[in-house]
Motif scaffolding. Structure first.
Motif, PDB file in Angstrom:
ATOM      1  N   TYR A  28      51.203 -10.392 -27.310  1.00  0.00           N
ATOM      2  CA  TYR A  28      49.910 -10.798 -26.755  1.00  0.00           C
ATOM      3  C   TYR A  28      49.999 -11.034 -25.251  1.00  0.00           C
ATOM      4  N   ASN A  29      49.100 -10.383 -24.497  1.00  0.00           N
ATOM      5  CA  ASN A  29      48.954 -10.587 -23.060  1.00  0.00           C
ATOM      6  C   ASN A  29      50.240 -10.337 -22.273  1.00  0.00           C
ATOM      7  N   CYS A  30      51.029  -9.361 -22.733  1.00  0.00           N
ATOM      8  CA  CYS A  30      52.142  -8.891 -21.902  1.00  0.00           C
ATOM      9  C   CYS A  30      51.523  -7.940 -20.877  1.00  0.00           C
ATOM     10  N   LYS A  31      50.965  -8.500 -19.828  1.00  0.00           N
ATOM     11  CA  LYS A  31      50.031  -7.779 -18.967  1.00  0.00           C
ATOM     12  C   LYS A  31      50.669  -6.698 -18.111  1.00  0.00           C
ATOM     13  N   GLU A  32      51.997  -6.660 -18.015  1.00  0.00           N
ATOM     14  CA  GLU A  32      52.663  -5.597 -17.255  1.00  0.00           C
ATOM     15  C   GLU A  32      53.262  -4.528 -18.166  1.00  0.00           C
ATOM     16  N   LEU A  33      53.082  -4.680 -19.458  1.00  0.00           N
ATOM     17  CA  LEU A  33      53.637  -3.727 -20.414  1.00  0.00           C
ATOM     18  C   LEU A  33      52.908  -2.391 -20.305  1.00  0.00           C
ATOM     19  N   THR A  34      53.660  -1.305 -20.040  1.00  0.00           N
ATOM     20  CA  THR A  34      53.042   0.022 -19.872  1.00  0.00           C
ATOM     21  C   THR A  34      53.430   1.005 -20.966  1.00  0.00           C
ATOM     22  N   SER A  35      54.592   0.826 -21.573  1.00  0.00           N
ATOM     23  CA  SER A  35      55.086   1.810 -22.536  1.00  0.00           C
ATOM     24  C   SER A  35      55.607   1.120 -23.795  1.00  0.00           C
ATOM     25  N   VAL A  36      55.156   1.620 -24.950  1.00  0.00           N
ATOM     26  CA  VAL A  36      55.585   1.056 -26.231  1.00  0.00           C
ATOM     27  C   VAL A  36      55.952   2.195 -27.174  1.00  0.00           C
ATOM     28  N   SER A  37      57.110   2.125 -27.776  1.00  0.00           N
ATOM     29  CA  SER A  37      57.525   3.096 -28.789  1.00  0.00           C
ATOM     30  C   SER A  37      57.715   2.350 -30.102  1.00  0.00           C
ATOM     31  N   ILE A  38      56.946   2.757 -31.106  1.00  0.00           N
ATOM     32  CA  ILE A  38      56.957   2.091 -32.407  1.00  0.00           C
ATOM     33  C   ILE A  38      57.617   3.017 -33.424  1.00  0.00           C
ATOM     34  N   PRO A  39      58.625   2.565 -34.175  1.00  0.00           N
ATOM     35  CA  PRO A  39      59.326   3.452 -35.106  1.00  0.00           C
ATOM     36  C   PRO A  39      58.519   3.732 -36.369  1.00  0.00           C
ATOM     37  N   GLY A  40      58.900   4.781 -37.072  1.00  0.00           N
ATOM     38  CA  GLY A  40      58.231   5.172 -38.305  1.00  0.00           C
ATOM     39  C   GLY A  40      58.404   4.181 -39.433  1.00  0.00           C
ATOM     40  N   SER A  41      59.359   3.260 -39.297  1.00  0.00           N
ATOM     41  CA  SER A  41      59.608   2.281 -40.366  1.00  0.00           C
ATOM     42  C   SER A  41      58.575   1.160 -40.399  1.00  0.00           C
ATOM     43  N   VAL A  42      57.793   0.985 -39.316  1.00  0.00           N
ATOM     44  CA  VAL A  42      56.803  -0.098 -39.267  1.00  0.00           C
ATOM     45  C   VAL A  42      55.673   0.205 -40.242  1.00  0.00           C
ATOM     46  N   THR A  43      55.350  -0.770 -41.089  1.00  0.00           N
ATOM     47  CA  THR A  43      54.278  -0.594 -42.074  1.00  0.00           C
ATOM     48  C   THR A  43      52.986  -1.291 -41.660  1.00  0.00           C
ATOM     49  N   THR A  44      53.090  -2.351 -40.844  1.00  0.00           N
ATOM     50  CA  THR A  44      51.894  -3.065 -40.404  1.00  0.00           C
ATOM     51  C   THR A  44      52.006  -3.460 -38.932  1.00  0.00           C
ATOM     52  N   ILE A  45      50.898  -3.278 -38.228  1.00  0.00           N
ATOM     53  CA  ILE A  45      50.738  -3.854 -36.892  1.00  0.00           C
ATOM     54  C   ILE A  45      49.674  -4.923 -37.066  1.00  0.00           C
ATOM     55  N   ASP A  46      50.076  -6.164 -36.951  1.00  0.00           N
ATOM     56  CA  ASP A  46      49.210  -7.278 -37.363  1.00  0.00           C
ATOM     57  C   ASP A  46      48.176  -7.642 -36.301  1.00  0.00           C
ATOM     58  N   GLU A  47      47.357  -8.640 -36.636  1.00  0.00           N
ATOM     59  CA  GLU A  47      46.282  -9.065 -35.753  1.00  0.00           C
ATOM     60  C   GLU A  47      46.798  -9.442 -34.363  1.00  0.00           C
ATOM     61  N   ASN A  48      46.069  -9.010 -33.339  1.00  0.00           N
ATOM     62  CA  ASN A  48      46.302  -9.412 -31.943  1.00  0.00           C
ATOM     63  C   ASN A  48      47.693  -9.020 -31.428  1.00  0.00           C
ATOM     64  N   ALA A  49      48.353  -8.105 -32.122  1.00  0.00           N
ATOM     65  CA  ALA A  49      49.750  -7.809 -31.788  1.00  0.00           C
ATOM     66  C   ALA A  49      49.937  -7.405 -30.331  1.00  0.00           C
ATOM     67  N   PHE A  50      49.055  -6.551 -29.808  1.00  0.00           N
ATOM     68  CA  PHE A  50      49.157  -6.091 -28.419  1.00  0.00           C
ATOM     69  C   PHE A  50      47.879  -6.410 -27.631  1.00  0.00           C
ATOM     70  N   ILE A  61      53.181   6.287 -31.890  1.00  0.00           N
ATOM     71  CA  ILE A  61      53.241   5.835 -33.284  1.00  0.00           C
ATOM     72  C   ILE A  61      53.533   7.072 -34.131  1.00  0.00           C
ATOM     73  N   PRO A  62      54.776   7.305 -34.510  1.00  0.00           N
ATOM     74  CA  PRO A  62      55.100   8.532 -35.249  1.00  0.00           C
ATOM     75  C   PRO A  62      54.602   8.472 -36.689  1.00  0.00           C
ATOM     76  N   ASN A  63      54.478   9.630 -37.314  1.00  0.00           N
ATOM     77  CA  ASN A  63      54.180   9.649 -38.747  1.00  0.00           C
ATOM     78  C   ASN A  63      55.305   8.953 -39.491  1.00  0.00           C
ATOM     79  N   GLY A  64      54.947   8.057 -40.375  1.00  0.00           N
ATOM     80  CA  GLY A  64      55.968   7.305 -41.112  1.00  0.00           C
ATOM     81  C   GLY A  64      55.327   6.457 -42.172  1.00  0.00           C
ATOM     82  N   ASP A  65      55.601   5.148 -42.122  1.00  0.00           N
ATOM     83  CA  ASP A  65      55.158   4.239 -43.181  1.00  0.00           C
ATOM     84  C   ASP A  65      53.989   3.352 -42.779  1.00  0.00           C
TER      85      ASP A  65
END
Length: 324
Positions: A28-50, A61-65
């Motif tokens: 939350y509010n990582c205001k300088e964050l420009t790049s995020v790589s999320i692996p295929g193993s992630v099943t949920t991105i929860d509320e307010n995560a980014f 966000i690759p095809n995965g779970d």
């Protein structure tokens, strides 16, 4: 939860394979964050995560779970420009991409079963939405509220246009039947020349690409070896091409010591050429071609004034054609 909450200097994150959930307010509010790589193993991105990570421009966000994107997960991520939601995703929560005003394109997968209210509210930069569903998903009018849908192309599977034209909300888009093709053009050196034709198009559409050299430079070829300019192509798959430009006065040395190339008013004169003579305008288009004069003078009358590139036997020279 809140693991990296307001880490205001964090600029990039690569989450390792094996992580299965990104929980509430994790970034939350990582205001300088420009790049995020999320692996295929992630099943949920929860509320307010980014939420409020307003500078994120690259989101992988690759095809995965991944099954669900939670409420407000990417709220106000205004730096995001395009988003392909993986085929595995089944639900998008309310306000998930609320006011992601930089988004220009979205791809919605076939397995999606629900999109929450105001999920794409205020995504005013949208120009295209690709839906891979044969049956229109029932959504609330607020999903795309504060977006001028008539200005957004909705790409739907072949044979489904009539269904989308009859479906609430979807019918308000500019509906196009067929797959979306992306054309990405670049220049090998922007100081040498520019390109035109990049964009999103419909499969099998015929379009023109062009490469315009800067003064003193010339177009040589496209990165796949093709030398046509302008170039017409029929789109069957995504296209990525680079235009190759060179300085016109530095292509190669003059191998014929007594050859001369010059302009006299509206006439281009080539003396003692031993190879075919080609003349190009500043867009790189060939406007004249003559056989070699073989130790005599070849004159080419030009209808228009301007800068031209004369090429013969691997040698090129820039000339300026003026009025009579």
């Amino acid at each position: 939860k809140s693991a990296f909450y307001e880490c205001s200097s964090l600029t990039s994150v690569s989450i390792p394979e094996g992580v299965t959930s990104i929980e509430y307010c994790a970034f939350y509010n990582c205001k300088e964050l420009t790049s995020v790589s999320i692996p295929g193993s992630v099943t949920t991105i929860d509320e307010n995560a980014f939420e409020w990570c307003s500078k994120i421009t690259s989101l992988t966000i690759p095809n995965g779970d991944l099954k669900s994107i939670g409420n407000f997960a990417f709220h106000a991520c205004k730096g995001l420009t395009s988003l392909t939601i993986p085929d595995s995703v089944q639900s998008i929560g309310k306000c998930a991409f609320y006011e992601c005003s930089g988004l220009t394109s979205i791809t919605i997968p076939a397995n999606l079963t629900s999109i929450g209210i105001s999920a794409f509210y205020g995504c005013k930069g949208l120009t295209s939405v690709v839906v891979n569903m044969d049956e229109p998903l029932s959504i609330e009018s607020s999903v795309f509220e504060n977006v001028t849908l008539s200005n957004v192309k909705l790409f739907v599977p072949v044979g489904t246009k009539e269904k989308y034209e009859a479906a609430d909300v979807w019918k308000d888009f500019d509906i196009v039947e067929g797959s979306l093709i992306q054309v990405a053009l670049t220049s090998n050196d922007e100081a040498y020349g520019s390109v035109a034709g990049s964009g999103l198009y419909v499969e099998n559409e015929t379009i023109a690409l062009s490469a315009t050299p800067a003064v003193g430079c010339q177009f040589v070829k496209w990165s796949d070896g093709n030398t046509d300019n302008p170039r017409t192509i029929t789109l069957t798959e995504n296209v990525t091409l680079e235009a190759i430009f060179e300085k016109a006065d530095a292509i190669s040395s003059n191998a014929v010591s007594n050859m001369k190339i010059y302009a006299h008013h509206n006439v281009i004169v080539v003396e003692n050429a031993e190879a075919e003579i080609s003349v190009y305008d500043v867009t790189g288009r060939c406007v004249a071609r003559r056989d070699a004069g073989h130790h005599v003078s070849t004159e080419i009358i030009m209808q228009n004034t301007g800068i031209y590139i004369v090429r013969t036997g691997g040698y090129s020279q820039r000339v300026v054609v003026s009025q009579n």
